[in-house]
Design an enzyme around this catalytic site. Structure first.
Site, PDB file in Angstrom:
ATOM      1  N   GLU A  84       0.800  -1.218   0.000  1.00  0.00           N
ATOM      2  CA  GLU A  84       0.000   0.000   0.000  1.00  0.00           C
ATOM      3  C   GLU A  84       0.838   1.275   0.000  1.00  0.00           C
ATOM      4  OE1 GLU A  84      -3.140   0.094  -0.420  1.00  0.00           O
ATOM      5  OE2 GLU A  84      -3.772  -1.964  -0.011  1.00  0.00           O
TER       6      GLU A  84
ATOM      7  N   SER B 224     -47.344 -11.229 -12.925  1.00  0.00           N
ATOM      8  CA  SER B 224     -48.765 -11.171 -12.568  1.00  0.00           C
ATOM      9  C   SER B 224     -49.035 -10.679 -11.151  1.00  0.00           C
ATOM     10  CB  SER B 224     -49.400 -12.553 -12.756  1.00  0.00           C
ATOM     11  OG  SER B 224     -49.458 -12.877 -14.127  1.00  0.00           O
TER      12      SER B 224
END
Length: 647
Positions: free
Chosen positions: A80, A350
């Site tokens: 990092e 539906s």
């Protein structure tokens, strides 16, 4: 020479200005109030019985830097921010290299953020790419650097970063992924964890083991290049498969994190709480979660849905209050954090029809109003034609009642009703019920061709479940601040938006889907679960090629469930039965008391026993069912022979 002097002065002025600005920023940061490091993600979530089911970053989940293995610290720094201990918050050379690399690739392929910047972004800011946010990030990063040591900053970063699947901080990550304390992590386990934050969804070992190992090897290479690993150590990594634990020790529910996400969504989007207040306010959030209902829902989904790639979004609501008792947004949060319950929109099929038929009742039609059910091509006003089909191409080829049309989910009857009323009536009814999503003004809307979100759809159905009262569904009952002061409390709504007489008639018609009296040329759509149901329910299914819905309720419970694939692949027919079984098993288990959960019949409603298909008098008890009418709208034949049904 004059030009060179001018350029020299400009460069000198710019350099001095930058120095002055940097000194000013550092001075401002130095005299500013220090950022509190261990205050991120501090909120706690409680269920409806006031039992805690989620606690954020607190003292029990905070590891001191000395207790974190050197392997993990070195892995994080290597991959990092290799110059972490040398820079003052910003790695200017790294930023320049990333800028040049991005220019060459004509896209952002590398960032220049340091660990200090990443901590500030993740813990205090949103991810907007605005200049104001970047300036705020810079100032807060300097604040961090001037008030804390590098070890303190690294400790804060490791204890608050997102490690995926709802795990914030290294303590949670070590416990969840490996069932270990932070100090006990091996080198390989440390490499895996260090690789997760770059993309928590893709690089955690539960969701994608192989990808997490590939990322871990990238971390290992960075350690090798930075002198933290020997070549021999590097070459002997990951020779054997790493055992992954992947469980939370407080409960083993793999879908409850979807509920947690929904609470956060409500805090931010509905209640207007800022991320800063949510993450740093030490809030105690009392939710509507019924842990028993959540467990039963998850168990039934896992026991009945046979295809592990099929996703399931579902919700259980208490109609009287609108409280969400349980929710799932997918089949497994560990494999997919995408919350389909609050983010996705799907065609509802539906299950849209009850909104149509309430509009029909409100417009003068009755439960025994008939239309001819046969294959039909409709000529529309725009000059086009529309030829809907019934499931399996089964048609009555005779007049059928509205109640029968609901029992069979007859598409021809629905389209005829929609054309008779005008599509605006269906949209008007849905909006009255509380549906906020976009509904297309097309004939096929009656068959559910518009896409809706499950929360939005459940909101609309809850209006039927309450007898016509709109009560927006919610997750949060009460919020307290760190001092125990109530800063929010839900206020129940009680807005009557529908005619209770018509809602009662509609709800009675929706019981036809499990009523054997409608066995005729076709079979009711949910007759196969009728024997499981110990109480009376209004129930409707909805099917498209790619989606299956089941919605059912009485006055004490509403449950909506959707299934489908994320890539919109077609679903198999057997999925319908699996979903109906989930629905039936859950509501039956949760409603095992003797209390009456059905609705009282309004004084203005009358019931008549008639033939279920034709709506006419019959002596055949097998095909006889109760039809309900607003007084004055009932059929005139033999009316004196009928009495109002006792309830």
């Amino acid at each position: 020479m004059h030009i060179l002097n001018k350029i020299y002065k400009i460069i000198l002025f710019t350099f001095l200005s930058i120095i002055i600005i940097i000194i000013g920023l550092y001075s401002y940061a130095y005299f500013s109030k220090p950022i509190i490091l261990n205050s991120y993600h501090t909120y706690e979530l409680y269920d409806k019985n006031n039992n805690i089911f989620y606690e954020g970053t607190n003292q029990n989940k905070w590891s001191k830097i000395d207790n974190i293995s050197n392997n993990l610290k070195n892995a994080v720094i290597s991959v990092e921010d290799k110059n972490f201990y040398e820079h003052g918050g910003f790695d200017y050379l790294r930023i320049l290299k990333a800028f040049i690399k991005n220019i060459k690739n004509r896209k952002i392929v590398e960032g220049g953020s340091t660990i200090s910047q990443q901590y500030i972004k993740n813990a205090f800011l949103d991810f907007d790419k605005t200049w104001s946010r970047k300036i705020k990030e810079a100032i807060m990063t300097l604040n961090l650097e001037v008030h804390y040591s590098k070890d303190e900053i690294l400790e804060a970063y490791l204890n608050t970063i997102n490690y995926g699947l709802g795990n914030y901080g290294i303590v949670s990550a070590a416990s969840f992924y490996f069932n270990k304390n932070v100090s006990d992590l091996t080198l390989e386990e440390s490499l895996i964890i260090a690789g997760i934050p770059k993309n928590p969804s893709n690089y955690n070992p539960v969701s994608n083991y192989e990808r997490s190992i590939q990322r871990a090897k990238v971390v290992a290479l960075s350690m090798l290049n930075n002198g933290y690993l020997t070549k021999n150590e590097y070459d002997n990594l990951f020779k054997n498969k790493i055992e992954i634990y992947g469980k939370k020790n407080n409960n083993n529910l793999q879908m409850i994190s979807y509920f947690e996400d929904a609470v956060y969504h409500e805090l931010k989007n509905n209640l207007g709480f800022s991320e800063e207040t949510i993450n740093y306010g030490n809030l105690k959030i009392y939710t509507s979660l019924d842990m028993n209902a959540q467990k039963i829902l998850e168990d039934e989904i896992l026991n009945n849905i046979s295809d592990e790639n099929l996703q399931v979004a579902s919700i259980i609501v208490s109609p009287e209050t609108g409280e969400v008792l349980a929710l799932t947004g997918g089949i497994n949060y560990n494999k997919s954090e995408y919350n389909r319950a609050i983010k996705s929109k799907r065609q509802v099929g539906s299950t849209m029809k009850p909104f149509l038929y309430y509009g029909a009742l409100d417009s003068g039609m009755t439960s025994s109003s008939t239309f001819l059910s046969q294959y039909t091509t409709f000529s529309l006003s725009n000059g086009k034609t529309y030829s809907p089909k019934n499931f399996a191409n089964i048609y009555a080829n005779k007049e059928i009642t509205m109640a029968a049309a609901i029992a069979y989910s007859d598409n021809i009857y629905a389209v005829k009703t929609n054309l008779f009323l005008g599509v605006d009536k269906l949209i008007e009814t849905a909006k009255l019920c509380g549906i906020k999503g976009n509904l297309s003004n097309v004939t096929s809307l009656a068959l559910g061709t518009s896409e809706l979100n499950i929360l939005d759809f459940a909101n609309g159905y809850n209006t039927f479940a309450t007898g016509g009262y709109k009560k927006n569904i919610y997750f949060i009952n009460k919020i307290e601040d760190k001092n125990g002061n109530i800063i929010y409390e839900h206020q129940n709504e009680n807005n009557l938006v529908l005619n209770p007489n018509y809602v009662y008639i509609l709800n009675e018609m929706l019981t036809s889907t499990t009523n054997s009296a409608f066995i005729d040329y076709n079979t009711p759509t949910a007759l196969n679960i009728a024997s499981k149901l110990k109480k009376k329910y209004a129930f409707k299914t909805g099917t498209t090629d790619t989606d299956y819905w089941a919605v059912g309720y009485n006055k004490d419970i509403l449950m909506v469930i959707w299934t489908g694939y994320d890539d919109n692949s077609n679903i198999e027919l057997k999925v319908g039965n699996e979903v109906k079984n989930v629905w039936a098993n859950v509501v039956t288990y949760l409603q095992n008391d003797e209390n009456n959960s059905w609705y009282d019949m309004p004084n203005n409603v009358i019931g008549l026993p008639l033939d279920s298909i034709s709506g006419k008098p019959t002596n055949d008890s097998n095909h006889m069912t109760m039809f309900y009418y607003l007084k004055g709208s009932e059929p005139e034949y033999n009316i004196n022979t009928y009495k109002k049904e006792d309830n």
